[in-house]
Design a protein around this motif. Sequence first.
Motif, PDB file in Angstrom:
ATOM      1  N   THR A 131    -111.759 -94.974  23.529  1.00 23.81           N
ATOM      2  CA  THR A 131    -111.924 -94.781  24.967  1.00 23.81           C
ATOM      3  C   THR A 131    -110.800 -93.936  25.549  1.00 23.81           C
ATOM      4  OG1 THR A 131    -113.029 -96.931  25.161  1.00 23.81           O
ATOM      5  CG2 THR A 131    -112.146 -95.973  27.173  1.00 23.81           C
ATOM      6  N   LEU A 132    -109.548 -94.290  25.244  1.00 18.55           N
ATOM      7  CA  LEU A 132    -108.411 -93.557  25.799  1.00 18.55           C
ATOM      8  C   LEU A 132    -108.316 -92.142  25.255  1.00 18.55           C
ATOM      9  CD1 LEU A 132    -106.140 -94.158  27.853  1.00 18.55           C
ATOM     10  CD2 LEU A 132    -107.577 -96.089  27.263  1.00 18.55           C
ATOM     11  N   LEU A 133    -108.801 -91.914  24.035  1.00 20.89           N
ATOM     12  CA  LEU A 133    -108.802 -90.544  23.507  1.00 20.89           C
ATOM     13  C   LEU A 133    -109.632 -89.633  24.414  1.00 20.89           C
ATOM     14  CD1 LEU A 133    -109.298 -89.456  19.838  1.00 20.89           C
ATOM     15  CD2 LEU A 133    -110.673 -88.411  21.612  1.00 20.89           C
ATOM     16  N   TRP A 134    -110.846 -90.066  24.755  1.00 24.56           N
ATOM     17  CA  TRP A 134    -111.704 -89.248  25.613  1.00 24.56           C
ATOM     18  C   TRP A 134    -111.131 -89.114  27.017  1.00 24.56           C
ATOM     19  CZ3 TRP A 134    -114.543 -86.463  22.811  1.00 24.56           C
ATOM     20  CH2 TRP A 134    -115.213 -86.947  21.683  1.00 24.56           C
ATOM     21  N   VAL A 135    -110.512 -90.171  27.505  1.00 30.42           N
ATOM     22  CA  VAL A 135    -109.915 -90.115  28.846  1.00 30.42           C
ATOM     23  C   VAL A 135    -108.790 -89.080  28.886  1.00 30.42           C
ATOM     24  CG1 VAL A 135    -108.595 -91.401  30.563  1.00 30.42           C
ATOM     25  CG2 VAL A 135    -110.547 -92.483  29.446  1.00 30.42           C
ATOM     26  N   LEU A 136    -107.901 -89.105  27.903  1.00 32.31           N
ATOM     27  CA  LEU A 136    -106.797 -88.143  27.864  1.00 32.31           C
ATOM     28  C   LEU A 136    -107.302 -86.713  27.713  1.00 32.31           C
ATOM     29  CD1 LEU A 136    -104.142 -89.985  25.655  1.00 32.31           C
ATOM     30  CD2 LEU A 136    -103.978 -89.470  28.090  1.00 32.31           C
ATOM     31  N   ALA A 137    -108.346 -86.525  26.900  1.00 30.52           N
ATOM     32  CA  ALA A 137    -108.913 -85.186  26.748  1.00 30.52           C
ATOM     33  C   ALA A 137    -109.425 -84.662  28.085  1.00 30.52           C
ATOM     34  CB  ALA A 137    -110.040 -85.218  25.712  1.00 30.52           C
ATOM     35  N   GLY A 138    -110.058 -85.532  28.872  1.00 31.47           N
ATOM     36  CA  GLY A 138    -110.539 -85.126  30.187  1.00 31.47           C
ATOM     37  C   GLY A 138    -109.410 -84.746  31.125  1.00 31.47           C
ATOM     38  N   TYR A 139    -108.348 -85.549  31.163  1.00 37.08           N
ATOM     39  CA  TYR A 139    -107.224 -85.240  32.049  1.00 37.08           C
ATOM     40  C   TYR A 139    -106.480 -83.979  31.591  1.00 37.08           C
ATOM     41  CZ  TYR A 139    -107.571 -89.355  35.000  1.00 37.08           C
ATOM     42  OH  TYR A 139    -108.009 -90.284  35.920  1.00 37.08           O
ATOM     43  N   LEU A 140    -106.419 -83.729  30.306  1.00 35.81           N
ATOM     44  CA  LEU A 140    -105.778 -82.510  29.822  1.00 35.81           C
ATOM     45  C   LEU A 140    -106.523 -81.270  30.315  1.00 35.81           C
ATOM     46  CD1 LEU A 140    -103.573 -81.234  28.080  1.00 35.81           C
ATOM     47  CD2 LEU A 140    -105.084 -81.488  26.092  1.00 35.81           C
ATOM     48  N   LEU A 141    -107.846 -81.341  30.352  1.00 35.47           N
ATOM     49  CA  LEU A 141    -108.633 -80.229  30.889  1.00 35.47           C
ATOM     50  C   LEU A 141    -108.469 -80.098  32.401  1.00 35.47           C
ATOM     51  CD1 LEU A 141    -111.938 -80.656  28.839  1.00 35.47           C
ATOM     52  CD2 LEU A 141    -110.321 -78.759  28.676  1.00 35.47           C
ATOM     53  N   LEU A 142    -108.307 -81.214  33.084  1.00 30.90           N
ATOM     54  CA  LEU A 142    -108.217 -81.190  34.552  1.00 30.90           C
ATOM     55  C   LEU A 142    -106.879 -80.664  35.059  1.00 30.90           C
ATOM     56  CD1 LEU A 142    -109.872 -84.532  35.781  1.00 30.90           C
ATOM     57  CD2 LEU A 142    -110.660 -82.192  36.203  1.00 30.90           C
ATOM     58  N   ILE A 143    -105.815 -80.840  34.281  1.00 32.74           N
ATOM     59  CA  ILE A 143    -104.481 -80.495  34.774  1.00 32.74           C
ATOM     60  C   ILE A 143    -104.410 -79.041  35.234  1.00 32.74           C
ATOM     61  CG2 ILE A 143    -102.120 -80.055  33.978  1.00 32.74           C
ATOM     62  CD1 ILE A 143    -102.600 -82.904  34.823  1.00 32.74           C
ATOM     63  N   ALA A 144    -105.013 -78.136  34.472  1.00 30.25           N
ATOM     64  CA  ALA A 144    -104.967 -76.718  34.839  1.00 30.25           C
ATOM     65  C   ALA A 144    -105.681 -76.447  36.159  1.00 30.25           C
ATOM     66  CB  ALA A 144    -105.573 -75.870  33.728  1.00 30.25           C
ATOM     67  N   LEU A 145    -106.588 -77.326  36.560  1.00 25.09           N
ATOM     68  CA  LEU A 145    -107.344 -77.126  37.800  1.00 25.09           C
ATOM     69  C   LEU A 145    -106.578 -77.596  39.032  1.00 25.09           C
ATOM     70  CD1 LEU A 145    -110.884 -78.268  36.583  1.00 25.09           C
ATOM     71  CD2 LEU A 145    -109.844 -76.000  36.499  1.00 25.09           C
ATOM     72  N   THR A 146    -105.376 -78.112  38.836  1.00 25.67           N
ATOM     73  CA  THR A 146    -104.577 -78.572  39.979  1.00 25.67           C
ATOM     74  C   THR A 146    -103.579 -77.510  40.439  1.00 25.67           C
ATOM     75  OG1 THR A 146    -102.898 -79.555  38.503  1.00 25.67           O
ATOM     76  CG2 THR A 146    -104.740 -80.959  39.181  1.00 25.67           C
ATOM     77  N   ARG A 147    -103.609 -76.333  39.810  1.00 23.42           N
ATOM     78  CA  ARG A 147    -102.615 -75.300  40.110  1.00 23.42           C
ATOM     79  C   ARG A 147    -103.272 -74.091  40.767  1.00 23.42           C
ATOM     80  NH1 ARG A 147    -101.061 -76.462  34.374  1.00 23.42           N
ATOM     81  NH2 ARG A 147     -99.412 -78.024  34.461  1.00 23.42           N
TER      82      ARG A 147
END
Length: 497
Positions: A131-147
């Motif tokens: 579960t946490l593997l998929w969650v971290l993968a999602g947040y890693l993709l999202l980080i670039a969208l905050t800049r």
Amino acid sequence: MGLLTVALRLLGLQRASDLFVDEVIYNDVSASVSDGGFPRTDKGLFFLHPPGFFYLRAGWGKLLGGHPDVVAGVYDGRALNAVLAGVTAVLLMLLVTDVARWKAGVTAGLLFATDPYCIRQNDRAILETATLLWVLAGYLLLIALTRDPLPRRAGLRAVGAGLCFGLAVLTRDQASLITVVPMGAALILSWGPPRRLAALCGGVAVSCYAIYLIVVAAAGHFGAFWDSKTYGVRRLLGITQATGFNAPRGNALSERLFAELPTFWPTYTLLLLGTAAFVVLVRRKDRTHRLLALFQLSAGLALGYALALGTLEEKFLYLLVVPTIATVTVAASLVLSGRHIPLWRAGTRRYSVLRTLVVVFVTATLAASGVSYAQSRTRTEDGFAQLRVYMNDHVPRGSVVVATDGESTAGITKWTFDGDYDVRRAEGNHPAARYAVIPWKLVDDGYTRLTPDGARHLVKGGTLLFSTHSDLYGRLALYHLPTPPQPPAKDRPHVPR
């Protein structure tokens, strides 16, 4: 970092932890989907949890060849989780490096790789690691969208993050609390990606689960699904307390925390520092840092509700520990940069003291985690595996075995031995029973149907055949029960020839 994490978990994996009941259940459920279809047990369709982990586990079994033996099957699942933990360490390191610096990323990876609580959770073939593997993968993709400016193909990134979040929810429903719910909060608070991208990400995640529901309904199983999910929701809300520390006969959480303090104090300290890290990230007023803070906050609120009212189980803490490692290392990097916190400017005495304290804490934490790891890997914790070998050699197949563990549901004994033996619950009269399995720690702690006096009465006059000890079950014993006495001749019923 990934190879280090995998190696630490694979070393001594089979004897590092005794069989856990969820592992045995999930092994059985995963075997049921190895040739396709919906997950099931011998009692029928299994919809208490989504099917994501079970299909992943079945694919892993196909890759390794699979094992019909339940113990070997569980060990295969543990090996899968070791690999998933390695990927998790890489994702965590990349996430923290992207937000802070590479030194912070390496520190986060090392803290995860060696943390005693994370290792214990990864050692068990249960849902939280995937579960946490998929969650971290999602947040890693999202980080670039905050800049600003947004990267190219920002919409595609948002869709990818939503797919990762959807896979997390399809692995464990509670993942929605740290994926979909934060995206809803980001829409309201404008923390994280732009609102349209946050909405796109959350919408894709919800759509993944909606497709699963459509497939279930199309197969005519929505009634069974609804029954299982409403039971799961009642457990989540605490209306039904079948397991966990808030259950009527469960151990007090404070007792467990104090008993495990020597082993898990690095984890507890990280969680305490997580509060300060959250404040540092929120005060930065930066969308990237606030997205991480939102990740941690959502996990903390979900665990806080479970602590107060819901079903509180030890494994739920993993959903908070991993984001806390990320926020603590990012916040520490911000403070040690000497630019963001006026009280600790670079070159001041306060800054030098703080830098020294951080280095000492990280060194002490890694050292304590190493000691805990060495202790756990040098002792043998495989009581049920030993018992299974003994029973296969000395107890005739099909014998009636009384199981004392389990309370509202079947316990570890029934899931481990049912099929080879006729395993029956301890309550009631079983005149044909000749054997009894008693994990005495569960009996003494109130996690069984029998009281300690009742268990002693059950085996009174019997013969102890096998005994071993583990931290999880205490003294695990197999008894040969006395033959029920024959009634006097005058009391025996007359049977015509």
